[in-house]
Design a protein around this motif. Sequence first.
Motif, mmCIF file in Angstrom:
data_model
loop_
_atom_site.group_PDB
_atom_site.id
_atom_site.type_symbol
_atom_site.label_atom_id
_atom_site.label_comp_id
_atom_site.label_asym_id
_atom_site.label_seq_id
_atom_site.Cartn_x
_atom_site.Cartn_y
_atom_site.Cartn_z
ATOM 1 N N PRO A 19 0.817 -1.212 0.000
ATOM 2 C CA PRO A 19 0.000 0.000 0.000
ATOM 3 C C PRO A 19 0.857 1.271 0.000
ATOM 4 O O PRO A 19 1.780 1.405 0.789
ATOM 5 C CB PRO A 19 -0.804 -0.116 1.299
ATOM 6 C CG PRO A 19 -0.884 -1.583 1.549
ATOM 7 C CD PRO A 19 0.449 -2.118 1.088
ATOM 8 N N ASP A 103 -6.712 0.155 -6.370
ATOM 9 C CA ASP A 103 -7.587 -0.276 -5.275
ATOM 10 C C ASP A 103 -7.437 -1.759 -4.953
ATOM 11 O O ASP A 103 -7.729 -2.186 -3.841
ATOM 12 C CB ASP A 103 -9.050 0.005 -5.611
ATOM 13 C CG ASP A 103 -9.356 1.488 -5.600
ATOM 14 O OD1 ASP A 103 -8.612 2.262 -4.948
ATOM 15 O OD2 ASP A 103 -10.347 1.877 -6.248
ATOM 16 N N GLN A 105 -4.769 -3.352 -4.605
ATOM 17 C CA GLN A 105 -3.604 -3.612 -3.765
ATOM 18 C C GLN A 105 -4.032 -3.632 -2.313
ATOM 19 O O GLN A 105 -4.715 -2.751 -1.840
ATOM 20 C CB GLN A 105 -2.521 -2.551 -3.975
ATOM 21 C CG GLN A 105 -1.927 -2.601 -5.363
ATOM 22 C CD GLN A 105 -0.841 -1.565 -5.552
ATOM 23 O OE1 GLN A 105 -0.781 -0.582 -4.852
ATOM 24 N NE2 GLN A 105 0.019 -1.804 -6.514
ATOM 25 N N LYS A 106 -3.594 -4.654 -1.642
ATOM 26 C CA LYS A 106 -3.938 -4.778 -0.230
ATOM 27 C C LYS A 106 -2.721 -5.278 0.524
ATOM 28 O O LYS A 106 -1.841 -5.909 -0.042
ATOM 29 C CB LYS A 106 -5.121 -5.701 -0.046
ATOM 30 C CG LYS A 106 -4.966 -7.048 -0.717
ATOM 31 C CD LYS A 106 -6.280 -7.797 -0.686
ATOM 32 C CE LYS A 106 -6.244 -8.979 -1.608
ATOM 33 N NZ LYS A 106 -6.497 -8.669 -2.977
ATOM 34 N N LYS A 107 -2.708 -5.012 1.810
ATOM 35 C CA LYS A 107 -1.580 -5.409 2.639
ATOM 36 C C LYS A 107 -1.613 -6.915 2.877
ATOM 37 O O LYS A 107 -2.644 -7.492 3.177
ATOM 38 C CB LYS A 107 -1.614 -4.673 3.974
ATOM 39 C CG LYS A 107 -0.431 -4.994 4.830
ATOM 40 C CD LYS A 107 -0.436 -4.207 6.097
ATOM 41 C CE LYS A 107 0.815 -4.634 6.866
ATOM 42 N NZ LYS A 107 0.970 -4.027 8.104
#
Length: 112
Positions: A19, A103, A105-107
């Motif tokens: 992120p 959007d 992309q996430k941890k």
Amino acid sequence: VELMEKVVSQGGGSRAAVPGYRIGGKTGTANKVSKDGGYEENKYISSFVGVAPIEKPKYTLLLIVQEPKNGYYGGAVAAPYAGQMLGEILSYEGYEKSDRVNDSQKKIDVEV
């Protein structure tokens, strides 16, 4: 590099996403070659090559996992570790986080 960014933001390398940082990459999965010719049964080499920051790449990282135990696709095995390392490098080097992050992309928490 645009295609490499899409691998991370929309494709099989999404587990390398960090992120706030724009990262590009390419996953790899290969059967392990046998000493006797042909390929080893159920033995693989998983990899991920990443570049960052995507706006003006300065860092390239190649992570190779020989004979992974839990899965074998490069996007599942190598990408999370590579993303974590690239994120730590960019943070350490003082790169500001980008407003332009996909959007999707996430941890991903990864234990090393």
